[in-house]
Design a protein around this motif. Sequence first.
Motif, short mmCIF file in Angstrom:
data_model
loop_
_atom_site.label_atom_id
_atom_site.label_comp_id
_atom_site.label_asym_id
_atom_site.label_seq_id
_atom_site.Cartn_x
_atom_site.Cartn_y
_atom_site.Cartn_z
N THR A 130 66.43 57.82 28.26
CA THR A 130 66.20 57.73 29.71
C THR A 130 67.52 57.73 30.46
OG1 THR A 130 64.15 56.49 29.37
CG2 THR A 130 65.16 56.36 31.55
N LEU A 131 68.49 56.97 29.97
CA LEU A 131 69.78 56.88 30.64
C LEU A 131 70.56 58.20 30.51
CD1 LEU A 131 70.91 53.26 29.69
CD2 LEU A 131 70.34 54.12 31.97
N LEU A 132 70.48 58.84 29.35
CA LEU A 132 71.15 60.14 29.20
C LEU A 132 70.60 61.15 30.19
CD1 LEU A 132 71.35 60.32 25.30
CD2 LEU A 132 73.29 60.18 26.87
N GLU A 133 69.31 61.12 30.40
CA GLU A 133 68.69 61.99 31.40
C GLU A 133 69.14 61.60 32.80
OE1 GLU A 133 66.47 64.99 32.98
OE2 GLU A 133 66.44 64.55 30.83
N GLN A 134 69.22 60.31 33.05
CA GLN A 134 69.58 59.80 34.38
C GLN A 134 70.99 60.20 34.78
OE1 GLN A 134 68.98 55.54 34.63
NE2 GLN A 134 68.20 55.69 36.71
N VAL A 135 71.91 60.25 33.84
CA VAL A 135 73.30 60.59 34.17
C VAL A 135 73.62 62.07 33.91
CG1 VAL A 135 74.08 58.23 33.73
CG2 VAL A 135 74.21 59.93 31.88
N GLN A 186 82.86 60.13 31.51
CA GLN A 186 82.68 59.15 32.58
C GLN A 186 81.19 58.86 32.78
OE1 GLN A 186 85.31 57.78 33.65
NE2 GLN A 186 84.80 56.69 35.52
N ARG A 187 80.37 59.90 32.74
CA ARG A 187 78.92 59.72 32.90
C ARG A 187 78.33 58.96 31.71
NH1 ARG A 187 76.65 65.52 34.19
NH2 ARG A 187 78.71 66.28 33.60
N LEU A 188 78.86 59.21 30.52
CA LEU A 188 78.42 58.45 29.36
C LEU A 188 78.80 56.98 29.51
CD1 LEU A 188 77.10 58.57 26.55
CD2 LEU A 188 79.39 59.02 25.59
N GLY A 189 79.99 56.74 30.08
CA GLY A 189 80.42 55.37 30.33
C GLY A 189 79.50 54.66 31.31
N LEU A 190 79.04 55.39 32.32
CA LEU A 190 78.10 54.80 33.29
C LEU A 190 76.78 54.47 32.59
CD1 LEU A 190 77.30 54.02 36.16
CD2 LEU A 190 76.65 56.42 36.54
N ALA A 191 76.30 55.37 31.75
CA ALA A 191 75.06 55.10 31.01
C ALA A 191 75.21 53.85 30.14
CB ALA A 191 74.69 56.31 30.15
N GLN A 192 76.38 53.72 29.50
CA GLN A 192 76.65 52.53 28.69
C GLN A 192 76.61 51.27 29.54
OE1 GLN A 192 79.12 49.32 28.10
NE2 GLN A 192 80.14 51.07 29.03
N ALA A 193 77.17 51.34 30.75
CA ALA A 193 77.20 50.17 31.64
C ALA A 193 75.80 49.77 32.08
CB ALA A 193 78.07 50.46 32.85
N LEU A 194 74.87 50.74 32.11
CA LEU A 194 73.51 50.47 32.59
C LEU A 194 72.57 49.99 31.50
CD1 LEU A 194 73.08 53.49 35.03
CD2 LEU A 194 73.53 51.12 35.62
N LEU A 195 73.03 49.95 30.26
CA LEU A 195 72.19 49.46 29.17
C LEU A 195 71.77 48.01 29.43
CD1 LEU A 195 74.10 50.89 26.08
CD2 LEU A 195 71.71 51.37 26.66
N GLU A 219 86.79 52.57 39.44
CA GLU A 219 87.05 54.00 39.62
C GLU A 219 85.97 54.87 38.95
OE1 GLU A 219 89.25 55.03 41.64
OE2 GLU A 219 90.48 53.24 41.88
N PRO A 220 84.71 54.69 39.33
CA PRO A 220 83.62 55.40 38.62
C PRO A 220 83.58 56.89 38.85
CG PRO A 220 82.76 54.28 40.55
CD PRO A 220 84.20 53.84 40.41
N THR A 221 84.24 57.40 39.90
CA THR A 221 84.15 58.83 40.20
C THR A 221 85.29 59.63 39.60
OG1 THR A 221 85.32 58.56 42.31
CG2 THR A 221 82.92 58.37 42.36
N VAL A 222 86.16 58.99 38.81
CA VAL A 222 87.28 59.71 38.18
C VAL A 222 86.72 60.81 37.28
CG1 VAL A 222 89.14 59.51 36.50
CG2 VAL A 222 88.89 57.78 38.27
N GLY A 223 87.17 62.04 37.50
CA GLY A 223 86.75 63.15 36.66
C GLY A 223 85.43 63.77 37.05
N LEU A 224 84.74 63.22 38.06
CA LEU A 224 83.45 63.76 38.46
C LEU A 224 83.63 64.83 39.53
CD1 LEU A 224 81.17 60.59 38.71
CD2 LEU A 224 81.55 62.09 36.75
N ASP A 225 82.85 65.90 39.44
CA ASP A 225 82.88 66.91 40.49
C ASP A 225 82.08 66.41 41.68
OD1 ASP A 225 80.07 67.54 40.18
OD2 ASP A 225 80.59 68.74 38.44
N PRO A 226 82.14 67.08 42.85
CA PRO A 226 81.45 66.58 44.05
C PRO A 226 79.96 66.34 43.86
CG PRO A 226 83.02 68.28 44.65
CD PRO A 226 82.98 68.26 43.15
N ILE A 227 79.27 67.23 43.13
CA ILE A 227 77.83 67.05 42.93
C ILE A 227 77.56 65.82 42.07
CG2 ILE A 227 75.75 68.05 41.90
CD1 ILE A 227 76.80 70.80 42.71
N ALA A 228 78.31 65.67 40.98
CA ALA A 228 78.14 64.51 40.11
C ALA A 228 78.48 63.21 40.85
CB ALA A 228 79.02 64.65 38.87
N THR A 229 79.46 63.27 41.75
CA THR A 229 79.82 62.09 42.55
C THR A 229 78.66 61.68 43.45
OG1 THR A 229 82.18 62.65 42.54
CG2 THR A 229 81.40 61.20 44.29
#
Length: 308
Positions: A111-116, A135-144, A154-164
């Motif tokens: 579910t989290l992999l889909e979410q991110v 970075q998105r995998l790190g966010l999924a880990q934080a949401l466990l 700094e959650p948006t490091v490395g994210l493109d505008p859409i991912a941000t």
Amino acid sequence: MNAVDIQGVRQCYGNMTVLHGLDLSLGEGEVLGLFGHNGAGKTTSMKLILGLLQATEGHVRVLGRSPNDPDVRRQLGYLPENVTFYPQLSGRETLRHFARLKDAALQQVDTLLEQVGLADAANRRVKTYSKGMRQRLGLAQALLGTPRLLLLDEPTVGLDPIATQDLYRLLDQLRQQGTSIILCSHVLPGVEAHISRAAILAHGRLQAVGTLSSLREEAGLPVLIRASGLKQRDLLLQGWHAAGHEARTVGEHQVEVVAVNGHKLGLLRQLLAEGQAQDVDIHQPSLEDLYRHYMLRADSDLLAQERV
């Protein structure tokens, strides 16, 4: 009960003091933007909340208890600025590993992999991931474990505008579900619509904290009003200059006025009374403007102290 209460905290590393009497709180379901220059004390504050540091002086309470309480730690999620994973594991294997460490439900992983946005890359090794994907995998880990308190450095490091934007939409959903969030970022544009309050640190001291509305009022920064379609712009300019406001023409039939000291509504009424304005834009001081204001004030105060 607040999610975080920091009272009178002083933090020292040897002879160096990195936090001076910090008082800060985070309510349940609130998103607090924590901003400051490198070395301002943001990461130290995060480590105190995580229980990785013990305050030299003062008190830190997280979810009503000590940060070192094992039950509290199970209810925390943390995304560091630089995430590191085992490169040979896949994204799915990585999340399952952290789920076991955190005693979180393994059913959350897919579910989290889909979410991110990593469902299609779930079986790829992490060493093949881009920085944004890690970075998105790190966010999924934080949401466990569905944390009650989420700390994002700094959650948006490395994210493109859409991912941000996807990240911020996810944070909005979490806030609506009651999750409390502390967000540290140097990328200020785009953040202000997604935080409840802002806290600005400089040189280890809290310079300001409050809603953007209250900080704008406290800082007293001017509001820029731009009106177009004004044929009598010279007459209007004369009147506004006489009233002590900075006004100038911008292109054909456009007037730009700086509203200060609470005169915004009065100037708007005057504009509308002219009956010729085709369009009116109001530009409030941005989060970047507020940040710059408080940083300059902090630097000035520090320089004055050094001269004493």
